[in-house]
Design an enzyme around this catalytic site. Structure first.
Site, mmCIF file in Angstrom:
data_model
loop_
_atom_site.group_PDB
_atom_site.id
_atom_site.type_symbol
_atom_site.label_atom_id
_atom_site.label_comp_id
_atom_site.label_asym_id
_atom_site.label_seq_id
_atom_site.Cartn_x
_atom_site.Cartn_y
_atom_site.Cartn_z
ATOM 1 N N SER A 8 0.852 -1.198 0.000
ATOM 2 C CA SER A 8 0.000 0.000 0.000
ATOM 3 C C SER A 8 0.883 1.241 0.000
ATOM 4 C CB SER A 8 -0.871 0.010 1.252
ATOM 5 O OG SER A 8 -1.386 1.310 1.471
ATOM 6 N N HIS A 31 -1.138 -1.341 -4.191
ATOM 7 C CA HIS A 31 -2.431 -1.214 -3.515
ATOM 8 C C HIS A 31 -2.690 0.267 -3.231
ATOM 9 C CE1 HIS A 31 -5.616 -2.789 -0.764
ATOM 10 N NE2 HIS A 31 -5.293 -1.752 -0.002
ATOM 11 N N ASP A 33 -5.231 3.037 -1.682
ATOM 12 C CA ASP A 33 -6.325 3.200 -0.729
ATOM 13 C C ASP A 33 -7.078 4.497 -0.974
ATOM 14 O OD1 ASP A 33 -6.054 0.861 1.086
ATOM 15 O OD2 ASP A 33 -4.048 1.692 1.395
ATOM 16 N N MET A 35 -10.011 6.886 -0.004
ATOM 17 C CA MET A 35 -10.861 7.151 1.170
ATOM 18 C C MET A 35 -11.533 8.509 1.013
ATOM 19 S SD MET A 35 -8.366 5.999 4.273
ATOM 20 C CE MET A 35 -7.281 4.573 4.166
ATOM 21 N N HIS A 64 -8.357 -0.098 -3.699
ATOM 22 C CA HIS A 64 -9.175 -0.425 -2.519
ATOM 23 C C HIS A 64 -10.045 0.787 -2.203
ATOM 24 C CE1 HIS A 64 -9.207 -1.605 2.051
ATOM 25 N NE2 HIS A 64 -10.403 -1.660 1.507
ATOM 26 N N MET A 66 -12.573 2.758 -0.189
ATOM 27 C CA MET A 66 -13.218 2.909 1.124
ATOM 28 C C MET A 66 -14.037 4.186 1.053
ATOM 29 S SD MET A 66 -9.948 1.694 3.335
ATOM 30 C CE MET A 66 -8.887 1.949 1.912
ATOM 31 N N MET A 135 -10.236 -7.332 5.861
ATOM 32 C CA MET A 135 -9.503 -6.319 6.624
ATOM 33 C C MET A 135 -9.043 -6.918 7.954
ATOM 34 S SD MET A 135 -9.428 -3.508 4.824
ATOM 35 C CE MET A 135 -8.563 -2.602 6.097
ATOM 36 N N GLY A 140 -9.118 2.714 7.428
ATOM 37 C CA GLY A 140 -9.009 4.162 7.626
ATOM 38 C C GLY A 140 -7.584 4.663 7.716
ATOM 39 N N GLY A 142 -3.146 3.605 8.026
ATOM 40 C CA GLY A 142 -2.038 2.670 8.035
ATOM 41 C C GLY A 142 -1.424 2.612 9.424
ATOM 42 N N GLY A 143 -0.573 1.639 9.636
ATOM 43 C CA GLY A 143 0.199 1.577 10.868
ATOM 44 C C GLY A 143 -0.551 1.084 12.090
ATOM 45 N N ASP A 173 -5.403 -7.244 4.672
ATOM 46 C CA ASP A 173 -4.965 -5.840 4.623
ATOM 47 C C ASP A 173 -5.059 -5.243 6.021
ATOM 48 O OD1 ASP A 173 -4.455 -3.195 4.041
ATOM 49 O OD2 ASP A 173 -6.261 -2.889 2.840
ATOM 50 N N GLY A 175 -1.862 -4.136 9.147
ATOM 51 C CA GLY A 175 -0.947 -4.683 10.144
ATOM 52 C C GLY A 175 -0.159 -5.896 9.669
ATOM 53 N N SER A 196 2.946 0.184 5.969
ATOM 54 C CA SER A 196 4.064 0.702 6.757
ATOM 55 C C SER A 196 5.224 -0.281 6.811
ATOM 56 C CB SER A 196 3.594 1.086 8.161
ATOM 57 O OG SER A 196 2.742 0.117 8.693
HETATM 58 C C1 DX5 Z 1 -6.172 0.793 5.863
HETATM 59 C C2 DX5 Z 1 -5.719 0.501 4.453
HETATM 60 C C3 DX5 Z 1 -4.474 -0.298 4.355
HETATM 61 C C4 DX5 Z 1 -3.271 0.357 4.970
HETATM 62 C C5 DX5 Z 1 -2.375 -0.739 5.430
HETATM 63 O O1 DX5 Z 1 -7.485 1.214 5.833
HETATM 64 O O2 DX5 Z 1 -6.719 -0.209 3.751
HETATM 65 O O3 DX5 Z 1 -4.217 -0.675 3.011
HETATM 66 O O4 DX5 Z 1 -2.557 1.170 4.104
HETATM 67 O O5 DX5 Z 1 -1.318 -0.181 6.132
HETATM 68 P P1 DX5 Z 1 -0.475 -1.045 7.160
HETATM 69 O O6 DX5 Z 1 0.157 -2.158 6.385
HETATM 70 O O7 DX5 Z 1 0.499 -0.076 7.710
HETATM 71 O O8 DX5 Z 1 -1.451 -1.567 8.181
HETATM 72 ZN ZN ZN Z 2 -6.150 -1.063 1.800
#
Ligand code: DX5
Ligand code: ZN
Length: 221
Positions: A8, A31, A33, A35, A64, A66, A135, A140, A142-143, A173, A175, A196
């Site tokens: 991502s 990937h 994201d 949003m 992706h 959202m 998920m 929403g 990352g990290g 997707d 963590g 991340s």
């Molecule tokens: C969260 C996103 C993920 C996010 C993953 O809503 O859909 O794709 O970027 O980031 P990490 O790998 O840091 O959890």
């Molecule tokens: Zn994602």
């Protein structure tokens, strides 16, 4: 089983998306994201940015979404030439119609589920899909910390996919890292988003390769 790593770019340098994508040549896809601050409490990029990414890379684009009103917006991403378009089932009013529309536009049709959304109500529509995204954090940001409670759902989804006999990818997707990818692979995932973990690594491409090797190793057990 083929194991795919789709990093991502959410936590990459958003002012240099082409440069950031060029840092992960070993990835199986990028990937993205999208949003809108309605479906999730965060806002990233929309269709114009994705169109620019498309114009600047031949990489497999894994979008992706959202967003609210996903039935209205998702086809435009397929039209823009993205190889895979993922909609959240919690946001779609007509997921079967939407999946068919995405396929008719030449994209892979994928459906995402938040951690608390069960897969079982959708068992009969798996044949309409090319990928299921589970998920492993609340969407929403990352990290966030990986939610182990999703592991049983990964197993149940893998069993349902096997029962359909189709070639459906199972993506996780949230963590996903060297700490958690083996658990996901053992449970039956074959496609892994890592944000991340990849972009905070000193060598993002080496991390992509390491994650894939770990997933393959875990699956062989
Ligand atoms: C969260 C996103 C993920 C996010 C993953 O809503 O859909 O794709 O970027 O980031 P990490 O790998 O840091 O959890
Ligand atoms: Zn994602």
């Amino acid at each position: 089983m083929t194991m795919r790593i789709t990093p991502s770019i959410l936590n990459a340098d958003l002012a240099d998306l082409s440069g950031e994508i060029a840092r992960i040549p070993s990835a199986d896809g990028v990937h993205v994201d999208v949003m809108d601050n309605h479906f999730v409490p965060n806002m990233t990029f929309g269709l114009p940015v994705v169109e620019c990414i498309r114009a600047n890379t031949t990489a497999f684009l894994d979008i992706h979404l959202m967003i609210a009103e996903v039935d209205r917006w998702a086809p435009a991403f397929a039209d823009a030439g993205c190889e895979s378009v993922t909609f959240h089932v919690e946001s779609s009013h007509a997921p079967i119609k939407l999946a068919r529309e995405l396929r008719s536009l030449g994209a892979r049709a994928a459906m995402a589920l938040k951690p608390a959304t069960p897969i079982e109500p959708y068992a009969d529509m798996l044949g309409e899909l090319d990928m299921v995204l589970l998920m492993t954090v609340e969407p929403g940001f990352g990290g966030q910390k990986f939610l182990d409670l999703v592991l049983p759902k990964i197993r149940r989804t893998r069993a349902l996919i096997e029962a359909t006999g189709g070639e459906i990818w199972l993506q996780v997707d949230g963590g996903v890292s060297v700490e958690t990818i083996e658990r996901c692979a053992e449970a039956g995932a074959d496609t892994f988003v890592a944000g991340s973990a990849v972009y905070s690594a000193a060598d993002p491409d080496a991390m992509v390769i390491a994650l894939r090797e770990q997933a393959i190793g875990a699956c062989a057990h």
